[in-house]
Write a protein that holds these residues in place. Structure first.
Motif, mmCIF file in Angstrom:
data_model
loop_
_atom_site.group_PDB
_atom_site.id
_atom_site.type_symbol
_atom_site.label_atom_id
_atom_site.label_comp_id
_atom_site.label_asym_id
_atom_site.label_seq_id
_atom_site.Cartn_x
_atom_site.Cartn_y
_atom_site.Cartn_z
ATOM 1 N N GLY A 1 -11.689 -1.588 -0.383
ATOM 2 C CA GLY A 1 -12.857 -1.282 0.576
ATOM 3 C C GLY A 1 -13.645 -0.501 -0.063
ATOM 4 O O GLY A 1 -15.124 -0.517 0.475
ATOM 5 N N GLU A 2 -13.578 0.318 -1.104
ATOM 6 C CA GLU A 2 -14.430 0.903 -1.939
ATOM 7 C C GLU A 2 -15.307 0.190 -2.454
ATOM 8 O O GLU A 2 -16.525 0.188 -2.740
ATOM 9 C CB GLU A 2 -13.669 1.958 -2.979
ATOM 10 N N GLN A 3 -15.027 -0.767 -3.248
ATOM 11 C CA GLN A 3 -15.740 -1.853 -4.028
ATOM 12 C C GLN A 3 -16.815 -2.692 -2.825
ATOM 13 O O GLN A 3 -18.013 -2.646 -3.303
ATOM 14 C CB GLN A 3 -15.001 -2.734 -4.625
ATOM 15 N N ARG B 1 0.699 -1.203 -0.090
ATOM 16 C CA ARG B 1 -0.130 -0.122 0.053
ATOM 17 C C ARG B 1 0.895 1.299 0.198
ATOM 18 O O ARG B 1 0.494 2.243 -0.749
ATOM 19 C CB ARG B 1 -0.871 -0.066 1.314
ATOM 20 N N ALA B 2 2.059 1.275 0.517
ATOM 21 C CA ALA B 2 2.861 2.372 0.696
ATOM 22 C C ALA B 2 3.367 2.855 -0.546
ATOM 23 O O ALA B 2 3.367 3.861 -0.892
ATOM 24 C CB ALA B 2 4.094 2.071 1.667
ATOM 25 N N VAL B 3 3.651 1.961 -1.462
ATOM 26 C CA VAL B 3 3.979 2.221 -2.946
ATOM 27 C C VAL B 3 2.808 3.058 -3.624
ATOM 28 O O VAL B 3 2.872 3.911 -4.368
ATOM 29 C CB VAL B 3 4.399 0.919 -3.563
ATOM 30 N N MET B 4 1.705 2.712 -3.352
ATOM 31 C CA MET B 4 0.429 3.299 -4.057
ATOM 32 C C MET B 4 0.264 4.662 -3.567
ATOM 33 O O MET B 4 0.035 5.565 -4.334
ATOM 34 C CB MET B 4 -0.922 2.435 -3.635
ATOM 35 N N LYS B 5 0.530 4.793 -2.463
ATOM 36 C CA LYS B 5 0.226 6.166 -1.830
ATOM 37 C C LYS B 5 1.336 6.871 -2.106
ATOM 38 O O LYS B 5 1.098 8.202 -2.472
ATOM 39 C CB LYS B 5 0.398 6.088 -0.365
ATOM 40 N N ASP B 6 2.566 6.525 -2.252
ATOM 41 C CA ASP B 6 3.642 7.327 -2.954
ATOM 42 C C ASP B 6 3.450 7.708 -4.314
ATOM 43 O O ASP B 6 3.737 8.962 -4.429
ATOM 44 C CB ASP B 6 5.063 6.394 -2.673
ATOM 45 N N ALA C 1 -8.346 2.973 0.792
ATOM 46 C CA ALA C 1 -6.932 3.594 0.641
ATOM 47 C C ALA C 1 -7.067 4.661 -0.630
ATOM 48 O O ALA C 1 -6.655 5.540 -0.776
ATOM 49 C CB ALA C 1 -6.130 2.524 0.234
ATOM 50 N N PHE C 2 -7.873 4.048 -1.896
ATOM 51 C CA PHE C 2 -7.820 4.822 -2.896
ATOM 52 C C PHE C 2 -8.880 6.073 -2.601
ATOM 53 O O PHE C 2 -8.271 7.201 -2.976
ATOM 54 C CB PHE C 2 -8.517 4.082 -3.931
#
Length: 344
Positions: free
Chosen positions: A274-276, A85-90, A144-145
Motif C-alpha cells: 500500500g505504501e508503494q 501479514r500476522a507474521v510480519m506484525k509479530d 501495513a509497514f
C-alpha cells in the motif's frame, strides 16, 4: 554494542561498518538466521549470536555483553515469503516491544537507535512540500509497514519517557535505492512501458543504500536522541525518473493503475505494498535540516545520483535514450523561443 537483523542487508552492513571502528570495544550481531558467508566475512571481529528478539532470553545477551548501545535494524517491509501479514506484525511490533522492554530494564544501555521510515508520514494530496519531524500523517497510512513503524516509534518514545538517561533516536529513512537493492524496486521500471497516475507527477526523494547504512552507523556513535528525517538532497518528479530510466510513460487513472501494471508487468504490481502504491500517486518530501544540524550527518549521494546508481545496478537497457529525449526537448524549446522572438 548490539545490532539486530544482522543476517539482512541493513543490519549486516551496519555491523560490518561498525566493526571497522577501533573505538568500539565489542559488537554483538543478533538475528534468528545465520548471515551469509560473505556477509559474515565482512563483519570481521563482530560476534554473531543466533537469538530471537521476541524471546525474553534476549536479556541474557544484553546483560551478559554489558551492552551500552542497541541499533534496531530488524524491521520487515513485507511479510516473509509464504507468510501472512500476522507474521510480519509479530516480527516487527512484538519484536520491538520485547527488545525495548529489555533495554528499559538493562542498566548498562545508554543509547538506542531505531530504523524507521518516511512511510509514517503517509502520502496524500493534503501533504506539505516537505515534512518536518514534528509533523504527522495528514491522512492515516493504509499500508501495513507504515502502521507497524508508527507503533514501533510509539514504543521508542515510551522508552525515552521511562528512561530519560537513554538517548533514544528514530531515523526516518526515505525510500532506499542502490545497485545492491536493485531487485527490490526495479520491477516497476522493468517493463518498456511504465504506468503512472494520470494527472499526478509524484515528487520523490530517495536515499542511497550506502547512506542508509552510514546514517545508522553514525547515529550508533553520535545520536543524542530524537527523531530525524534521513534523505538525499533534491528531488525527482516520477516522470523524470521514468525518463532517466529510458522508459515510456503511460498515464492511467489511479483506479486502473494497479490493473494496468499487472497487464504490463505480470504479477509484479500484485506484490506492491500500500505504501508503494500511494507513493507513486503522491510522493513524499522530507525536511532534513535536523539531520544536518543536530545529528551531524550529511549523505554523500543526492536523490538524482542515488536513482542513477540504482538504474545502473539494475542493468536496464533503455527503450528510449534519455539523451535523445533531452536533445529533442531542447530543440523544441529553441524553436518555441525563436517563434516567440519572431512575433516580437
Amino acid at each position: 554494542m548490539l545490532v539486530t537483523g544482522a543476517s539482512r542487508f541493513f543490519g549486516g552492513n551496519v555491523v560490518a561498518r561498525l566493526a571497522q571502528d577501533p573505538s568500539i570495544e565489542r559488537i554483538i550481531a543478533v538475528d534468528t538466521m545465520t548471515p551469509a558467508r560473505e556477509l559474515q566475512r565482512r563483519m570481521g571481529r563482530a560476534e554473531f549470536v543466533r537469538a530471537d528478539i521476541r524471546n525474553p532470553l534476549i536479556r541474557k545477551v544484553i546483560d551478559g555483553g554489558a551492552v551500552d548501545t542497541v541499533v534496531h535494524a530488524a524491521v520487515l517491509a513485507r511479510p516473509p515469503a509464504g507468510a501472512a501479514r500476522a507474521v510480519m506484525k509479530d516480527l516487527n511490533v512484538l519484536g520491538a516491544m520485547q527488545l525495548f522492554a529489555v533495554c528499559q530494564k538493562a542498566p548498562t544501555v545508554r543509547r538506542v537507535v531505531v530504523r524507521s521510515s518516511s512511510a509514517v508520514y503517509g502520502c496524500s494530496a493534503k501533504d506539505p512540500a516537505k515534512f518536518t519531524e514534528e509533523m504527522s500523517a495528514r491522512t492515516p497510512p493504509r499500508g501495513a509497514f507504515a502502521r507497524d513503524m508508527i507503533e514501533i516509534e510509539g514504543f521508542v518514545r515510551g522508552l525515552a519517557r521511562r528512561r530519560p538517561d537513554i538517548a533514544a533516536s528514530i531515523l526516518r529513512l526515505a525510500p532506499i535505492v542502490g545497485p545492491r537493492l536493485a531487485s527490490r524496486g526495479v520491477q516497476y521500471l522493468r517493463s518498456p512501458i511504465t504506468p503512472t497516475v494520470f494527472g499526478r507527477d509524484a515528487r520523490i526523494q530517495l536515499l542511497h543504500e550506502e547512506d542508509a547504512v552510514a546514517a545508522l552507523a553514525h547515529a550508533a556513535l553520535a545520536a543524542g536522541g530524537g527523531t530525524y528525517n534521513i534523505a538525499g538532497d533534491g528531488a525527482l518528479a516520477l516522470s523524470q525518473a521514468v525518463r532517466r530510466a529510458g522508459r515510456i510513460e503511460l498515464p492511467v487513472p489511479f483506479a486502473l493503475f494497479r490493473t494496468a501494471g499487472r497487464v504490463l508487468m505480470g504479477p509484479v504490481m500484485r506484490e506492491f505494498s500500500g505504501e508503494q502504491l500511494d507513493y507513486f500517486h503522491f510522493g513524499c518530501g522530507l525536511d532534513t535540516t535536523r539531520m544536518r544540524a543536530e545529528l551531524g550527518f550529511v549523505p554523500r549521494w543526492t536523490t538524482v545520483q542515488a536513482f542513477d546508481d540504482f538504474i545502473g545496478g539494475a542493468a536496464l537497457r533503455p527503450v528510449v535514450d534519455p539523451g535523445w529525449i533531452d536533445a529533442a526537448e531542447n530543440k523544441l524549446l529553441g524553436l518555441l523561443g525563436a517563434g516567440t522572438g519572431a512575433q516580437q
